[in-house]
Design an enzyme around this catalytic site. Structure first.
Site, PDB file in Angstrom:
ATOM      1  N   THR A 152     112.979 -34.098  58.683  1.00 48.10           N
ATOM      2  CA  THR A 152     112.340 -35.278  59.252  1.00 48.10           C
ATOM      3  C   THR A 152     113.348 -36.337  59.678  1.00 48.10           C
ATOM      4  O   THR A 152     114.248 -36.691  58.918  1.00 48.10           O
ATOM      5  CB  THR A 152     111.355 -35.887  58.248  1.00 48.10           C
ATOM      6  OG1 THR A 152     110.405 -34.891  57.858  1.00 48.10           O
ATOM      7  CG2 THR A 152     110.616 -37.068  58.857  1.00 48.10           C
ATOM      8  N   LYS A 180     111.142 -32.851  62.729  1.00 43.12           N
ATOM      9  CA  LYS A 180     109.908 -33.628  62.824  1.00 43.12           C
ATOM     10  C   LYS A 180     110.284 -35.081  63.053  1.00 43.12           C
ATOM     11  O   LYS A 180     111.093 -35.646  62.311  1.00 43.12           O
ATOM     12  CB  LYS A 180     109.079 -33.490  61.548  1.00 43.12           C
ATOM     13  CG  LYS A 180     107.758 -34.241  61.580  1.00 43.12           C
ATOM     14  CD  LYS A 180     106.917 -33.835  60.381  1.00 43.12           C
ATOM     15  CE  LYS A 180     105.587 -34.542  60.357  1.00 43.12           C
ATOM     16  NZ  LYS A 180     104.725 -34.047  59.270  1.00 43.12           N
ATOM     17  N   LYS A 218     109.080 -38.944  63.231  1.00 43.26           N
ATOM     18  CA  LYS A 218     108.082 -39.950  62.918  1.00 43.26           C
ATOM     19  C   LYS A 218     108.169 -41.074  63.958  1.00 43.26           C
ATOM     20  O   LYS A 218     109.243 -41.650  64.177  1.00 43.26           O
ATOM     21  CB  LYS A 218     108.322 -40.524  61.517  1.00 43.26           C
ATOM     22  CG  LYS A 218     108.113 -39.523  60.384  1.00 43.26           C
ATOM     23  CD  LYS A 218     106.647 -39.189  60.188  1.00 43.26           C
ATOM     24  CE  LYS A 218     106.416 -38.370  58.938  1.00 43.26           C
ATOM     25  NZ  LYS A 218     104.980 -38.078  58.702  1.00 43.26           N
ATOM     26  N   ASP A 276     105.121 -36.806  65.128  1.00 41.17           N
ATOM     27  CA  ASP A 276     104.067 -37.239  64.214  1.00 41.17           C
ATOM     28  C   ASP A 276     103.894 -38.757  64.266  1.00 41.17           C
ATOM     29  O   ASP A 276     104.650 -39.494  63.650  1.00 41.17           O
ATOM     30  CB  ASP A 276     104.412 -36.804  62.790  1.00 41.17           C
ATOM     31  CG  ASP A 276     103.298 -37.124  61.804  1.00 41.17           C
ATOM     32  OD1 ASP A 276     102.217 -37.566  62.238  1.00 41.17           O
ATOM     33  OD2 ASP A 276     103.511 -36.936  60.595  1.00 41.17           O
ATOM     34  N   GLU A 291     101.329 -34.010  66.013  1.00 41.26           N
ATOM     35  CA  GLU A 291     100.577 -34.029  64.755  1.00 41.26           C
ATOM     36  C   GLU A 291      99.785 -35.323  64.599  1.00 41.26           C
ATOM     37  O   GLU A 291     100.349 -36.410  64.628  1.00 41.26           O
ATOM     38  CB  GLU A 291     101.540 -33.847  63.581  1.00 41.26           C
ATOM     39  CG  GLU A 291     100.857 -33.733  62.241  1.00 41.26           C
ATOM     40  CD  GLU A 291     101.841 -33.532  61.102  1.00 41.26           C
ATOM     41  OE1 GLU A 291     101.417 -33.606  59.937  1.00 41.26           O
ATOM     42  OE2 GLU A 291     103.043 -33.312  61.370  1.00 41.26           O
ATOM     43  N   LYS A 300      97.846 -29.275  53.373  1.00 40.80           N
ATOM     44  CA  LYS A 300      98.621 -29.891  52.293  1.00 40.80           C
ATOM     45  C   LYS A 300      97.835 -29.740  51.001  1.00 40.80           C
ATOM     46  O   LYS A 300      96.648 -30.092  50.940  1.00 40.80           O
ATOM     47  CB  LYS A 300      98.884 -31.373  52.579  1.00 40.80           C
ATOM     48  CG  LYS A 300      99.821 -31.636  53.740  1.00 40.80           C
ATOM     49  CD  LYS A 300      99.994 -33.136  53.961  1.00 40.80           C
ATOM     50  CE  LYS A 300     100.970 -33.419  55.096  1.00 40.80           C
ATOM     51  NZ  LYS A 300     101.058 -34.879  55.398  1.00 40.80           N
ATOM     52  N   ASP A 337     106.595 -27.769  57.053  1.00 41.21           N
ATOM     53  CA  ASP A 337     107.175 -29.101  56.884  1.00 41.21           C
ATOM     54  C   ASP A 337     107.193 -29.438  55.400  1.00 41.21           C
ATOM     55  O   ASP A 337     106.346 -30.164  54.895  1.00 41.21           O
ATOM     56  CB  ASP A 337     106.341 -30.122  57.672  1.00 41.21           C
ATOM     57  CG  ASP A 337     106.841 -31.547  57.499  1.00 41.21           C
ATOM     58  OD1 ASP A 337     108.039 -31.723  57.192  1.00 41.21           O
ATOM     59  OD2 ASP A 337     106.031 -32.487  57.658  1.00 41.21           O
TER      60      ASP A 337
END
Length: 329
Positions: free
Chosen positions: A125, A148, A150, A175, A201, A246, A296
């Site tokens: 991330t 990933k 953010k 995301d 996402e 998750k 992830d």
């Protein structure tokens, strides 16, 4: 079969702050559960998430509420009725899986008829920050398989461009953590295509994601905050192409596997993710990861210290825990 149940709060400081559109985290506060029987014990971890109205104190109270049933021998199937989906049930469910495996002296994967957990590529991330800071972070990850990013609404184009410029080769997940509008999704889709983004996402708030119905995006969209349990799949299939599973949302490995089955039956792709957590959360999630196109699970890699014998990350690949850590003997 008499058992004893213990539940406590554990805190794992992060090596560096973790920023998303909803705020900054510097410590992973988790609930750790241990269930013992005849000298054997199983462990599980849950990460209460304020986004879903959860707290560590609330999760501990939920677990205390089922103490008599668990110590009296309640099964994992019975647990699905005794507790609601969420972090508290996740910790108990995973502890029961671990206990069952160790009592049987068989791995959880063996109990499920699956091959042993293997090393897997995980997203690494790049936390939300200025484009310049994100560019530096991405440059250090340029050789990993999957990044990933953010982002928020402040300048997502510059944020995504900065990462792609610094890391031209990895696959990318973007995301926004529910921070965009449908107009922004439609406006930014050409950019995502141009920058070879593989997955978007949960761009919209869960309560506003009906706006995705009828959209045929050139970049697949994954449900995260909108996806919790198998019963959500019929609605998700009208809006999304991928479901992020998750264990803290499903309420454990048992329900996570049911969600994976339902999502695949509906033609949806699978992703698995985690909160910022220790390796005790990731060990069971790796069983789900074996079925997923996107993984992830870098949560423990943000910690300054993790459990001994836990997962190990190198160049974007996550090695499973050592034998005996969770779900193995």
């Amino acid at each position: 079969m008499f058992r004893t149940l213990a539940a406590r709060r554990d805190a794992f400081p992060l090596a560096t702050p973790f920023r998303i559109s909803r705020g900054v985290k510097s410590v992973a506060d988790v609930v750790t559960v241990e269930i013992a029987s005849a000298g054997v014990f199983g462990r599980g971890e849950g990460v209460p998430y304020a986004r879903y109205g959860e707290s560590v104190d609330g999760a501990l109270a939920e677990i205390e509420g089922v103490r008599v049933a668990i110590e009296g021998g309640a099964t994992r199937d019975e647990l699905q009725q005794l507790m609601r989906p969420g972090a508290a049930r996740n910790a108990v469910d995973c502890a029961l899986w671990d206990l069952e495996a160790k009592r049987a002296r068989r791995a959880v994967t063996d109990l499920l008829g699956l091959p042993p957990v293997a090393a897997t590529a995980t997203a690494m991330t790049v936390g939300l920050d200025t484009p310049e800071v994100m560019r530096v972070a991405a440059r250090a990850l340029a050789g990993v398989p999957l990044i990933k990013i953010k982002v928020d609404r402040s300048d997502p184009e510059a944020q995504i461009r900065a990462v792609r410029d610094a890391a031209p080769d990895p696959r990318i997940i973007v995301d926004p953590n529910e921070s965009w509008t449908i107009a922004e999704v439609e406006r930014l889709m050409p950019l995502l295509v141009d920058l070879r983004v593989d997955l978007l996402e949960q761009p919209l708030p869960a309560e506003a994601d009906d706006a995705l119905e009828g959209l045929t995006p050139p970049v697949s969209i994954a449900a995260d905050e909108s996806a919790h349990v198998a019963g959500d799949v019929a609605a998700l299939a009208r809006k999304y192409q991928v479901v992020n599973i998750k264990l803290d949302k499903t309420g454990g490995l048992t329900a996570a596997l049911a969600l994976a089955d339902a999502a695949q039956a509906a033609g949806l792709g699978l992703m698995t993710g985690s909160m910022i957590c220790s390796s005790l959360s990731i060990a069971p999630a790796l069983i789900v990861a074996a079925r997923c196109g996107f993984v992830d699970l870098d949560g423990p890699l943000w910690l300054s210290a993790d459990w001994a014998g836990g997962v190990r990350g190198l160049d974007g690949v996550l090695a499973p825990p050592e034998p005996g850590f969770w779900g193995t003997v």
